[in-house]
Write a protein that holds these residues in place. Structure first.
Motif, short mmCIF file in Angstrom:
data_model
loop_
_atom_site.label_atom_id
_atom_site.label_comp_id
_atom_site.label_asym_id
_atom_site.label_seq_id
_atom_site.Cartn_x
_atom_site.Cartn_y
_atom_site.Cartn_z
N VAL A 149 0.85 -1.04 -0.22
CA VAL A 149 0.12 0.03 0.47
C VAL A 149 0.68 1.17 0.03
CG1 VAL A 149 -1.44 1.11 1.29
CG2 VAL A 149 -1.41 -1.41 1.80
N SER A 150 0.56 1.73 -0.45
CA SER A 150 1.53 2.93 -0.77
C SER A 150 1.22 4.51 -0.09
CB SER A 150 1.12 4.01 -2.74
OG SER A 150 1.69 2.92 -3.67
N LEU A 151 2.31 4.90 0.76
CA LEU A 151 2.45 6.26 1.61
C LEU A 151 3.10 7.00 1.28
CD1 LEU A 151 1.49 7.68 3.98
CD2 LEU A 151 3.44 6.80 5.34
N TYR A 152 2.69 8.22 0.75
CA TYR A 152 3.20 9.06 0.02
C TYR A 152 3.30 10.16 1.42
CZ TYR A 152 1.84 6.99 -4.80
OH TYR A 152 1.76 6.69 -5.24
N VAL A 153 4.63 10.42 1.20
CA VAL A 153 5.26 11.66 1.81
C VAL A 153 5.72 13.08 1.71
CG1 VAL A 153 6.26 11.90 4.16
CG2 VAL A 153 5.42 9.67 3.73
N ASN A 154 5.15 14.43 2.22
CA ASN A 154 5.43 15.65 1.76
C ASN A 154 6.60 15.98 2.53
OD1 ASN A 154 3.70 15.40 -0.97
ND2 ASN A 154 1.74 15.08 0.13
N VAL A 155 7.41 16.49 2.23
CA VAL A 155 8.47 16.52 3.39
C VAL A 155 8.30 18.19 3.01
CG1 VAL A 155 11.16 16.55 3.92
CG2 VAL A 155 10.04 14.60 3.07
N ALA A 156 8.79 19.00 4.28
CA ALA A 156 8.69 20.55 4.40
C ALA A 156 9.80 20.72 5.19
CB ALA A 156 7.37 21.27 4.68
N GLY A 157 9.95 21.77 4.80
CA GLY A 157 11.48 22.15 6.06
C GLY A 157 13.05 22.02 5.55
N LEU A 158 12.93 21.57 4.67
CA LEU A 158 14.57 21.17 4.85
C LEU A 158 15.63 22.15 4.71
CD1 LEU A 158 14.50 19.11 1.26
CD2 LEU A 158 14.77 18.98 3.54
N PHE A 196 9.09 13.35 12.40
CA PHE A 196 7.61 12.18 12.08
C PHE A 196 6.30 12.50 11.83
CE2 PHE A 196 10.91 11.57 15.15
CZ PHE A 196 11.81 10.18 14.95
N PRO A 197 5.71 11.84 11.63
CA PRO A 197 4.56 11.86 10.97
C PRO A 197 3.58 13.30 12.20
CG PRO A 197 4.53 9.93 10.76
CD PRO A 197 5.61 10.44 11.63
N SER A 198 3.49 13.69 13.44
CA SER A 198 2.97 14.14 14.47
C SER A 198 3.29 15.40 14.24
CB SER A 198 3.38 13.59 15.38
OG SER A 198 4.54 14.19 16.20
N ASN A 199 4.60 15.45 14.14
CA ASN A 199 4.79 16.58 13.62
C ASN A 199 5.76 17.72 15.04
OD1 ASN A 199 5.53 16.41 10.67
ND2 ASN A 199 3.34 17.50 10.25
N GLN A 200 5.24 16.55 15.75
CA GLN A 200 5.52 17.45 17.59
C GLN A 200 7.19 17.58 17.44
OE1 GLN A 200 4.21 14.04 19.75
NE2 GLN A 200 3.01 15.76 20.58
N LYS A 201 7.19 18.78 18.18
CA LYS A 201 8.65 19.12 18.39
C LYS A 201 9.85 18.24 18.95
CE LYS A 201 12.03 22.84 20.56
NZ LYS A 201 12.21 24.24 20.71
N ALA A 211 -6.35 1.34 2.95
CA ALA A 211 -6.21 0.02 2.30
C ALA A 211 -6.04 0.95 0.74
CB ALA A 211 -7.50 -0.51 2.12
N GLY A 212 -6.87 2.39 0.37
CA GLY A 212 -6.27 3.23 -1.02
C GLY A 212 -4.99 3.78 -1.12
N GLY A 213 -4.29 3.40 0.60
CA GLY A 213 -3.10 4.05 0.72
C GLY A 213 -3.69 5.14 1.15
N GLY A 214 -2.26 6.12 1.72
CA GLY A 214 -2.31 8.17 2.28
C GLY A 214 -1.29 8.52 1.25
N GLN A 215 -1.82 9.81 2.04
CA GLN A 215 -0.76 10.81 2.04
C GLN A 215 -0.33 11.71 3.61
OE1 GLN A 215 -0.50 13.32 -1.18
NE2 GLN A 215 -1.22 14.99 -0.12
N ILE A 216 1.04 12.11 3.64
CA ILE A 216 0.60 13.28 5.02
C ILE A 216 1.69 13.92 4.57
CG2 ILE A 216 0.15 11.16 6.60
CD1 ILE A 216 3.72 11.00 6.71
N THR A 217 2.44 14.43 5.32
CA THR A 217 3.48 15.89 5.75
C THR A 217 3.87 15.41 6.59
OG1 THR A 217 1.65 16.97 3.98
CG2 THR A 217 3.95 18.18 5.02
N ILE A 218 5.38 15.63 6.58
CA ILE A 218 6.22 15.65 7.88
C ILE A 218 7.26 16.61 7.82
CG2 ILE A 218 8.31 14.33 8.88
CD1 ILE A 218 6.96 11.73 7.89
N LYS A 219 7.46 17.54 8.47
CA LYS A 219 7.77 18.69 8.42
C LYS A 219 9.81 18.79 8.93
CE LYS A 219 6.36 23.02 9.70
NZ LYS A 219 5.81 23.88 10.57
N ALA A 220 10.84 18.99 8.61
CA ALA A 220 12.26 18.24 8.68
C ALA A 220 12.60 19.29 10.01
CB ALA A 220 13.06 17.78 7.83
N GLN A 221 13.12 18.73 11.21
CA GLN A 221 14.02 19.21 11.89
C GLN A 221 15.07 18.85 12.47
OE1 GLN A 221 11.31 18.92 15.84
NE2 GLN A 221 9.22 17.93 14.47
#
Length: 172
Positions: free
Chosen positions: A37-46, A127-132, A149-159
């Motif tokens: 199952v595909s999990l797409y991860v958008n990464v923000a804040g590099l 991590f997915p929670s984006n907690q400090k 079952a259809g996959g998912g998408q999340i955004t992770i903020k780089a720290q």
């Protein structure tokens, strides 16, 4: 005649010996053609566009989270890892395949020097929670994501390390 057969057999053995969990998934739309199952991860804040990016998918419990992949594989526990080069511009979107739908723990790292060893002073994580993250070892609850079952998408903020306070996003 014998030499090509030996070479083909050696290649087949090497591929068979490579654990499925260690194989790299593509980081583009082709991810959807792989098993799981595909999990797409958008990464923000590099911090910058150097080095490599890594996504790891762990079982969703404290005992297995961040454990050495060799141990997990030995115990036949699900684990996935993908590496990707950092795009020089534009959005950063990675794709990793979960073995099946459910809850998983996800770790993102930005290996800025490309040495495949986390450098506390230079590299980033998220991590997915984006907690400090601060200064303590992250808990599995910070890394949990439900992949349907259809996959998912999340955004992770780089720290990155931000002084005595530990890890945090750059835009705080």
């Amino acid at each position: 005649m014998i030499r090509p057969l030996i070479a083909a057999a050696a290649t087949a053995l090497a591929l068979a010996a490579t654990p499925a969990a260690a194989q790299q998934d593509p980081v583009d739309g082709n991810c959807a053609t792989r098993a799981g199952v595909s999990l797409y991860v958008n990464v923000a804040g590099l911090k910058d566009r150097t080095g490599r990016l890594k996504l790891e998918l762990y079982p969703p419990n404290e005992e297995d989270f961040l454990r050495d992949d060799t141990s997990l594989k030995k115990e036949n526990k699900p684990f996935r890892r993908i590496w990707a080069t950092v795009p020089q511009s534009g959005p950063v979107r990675l794709c990793i395949r979960a073995p099946y739908a459910g809850t998983w723990a996800v770790l993102f790292t930005h290996d800025r020097d490309g040495k495949n060893k986390f450098n506390f002073w230079e590299d980033g994580a998220g991590f997915p929670s984006n907690q400090k993250l601060g200064r303590s070892r992250p808990k599995v609850r910070q890394a949990l994501v439900n992949v349907g079952a259809g996959g998912g998408q999340i955004t992770i903020k780089a720290q990155y390390l931000r002084g005595l306070g530990g890890f945090g996003p750059l835009d705080d």
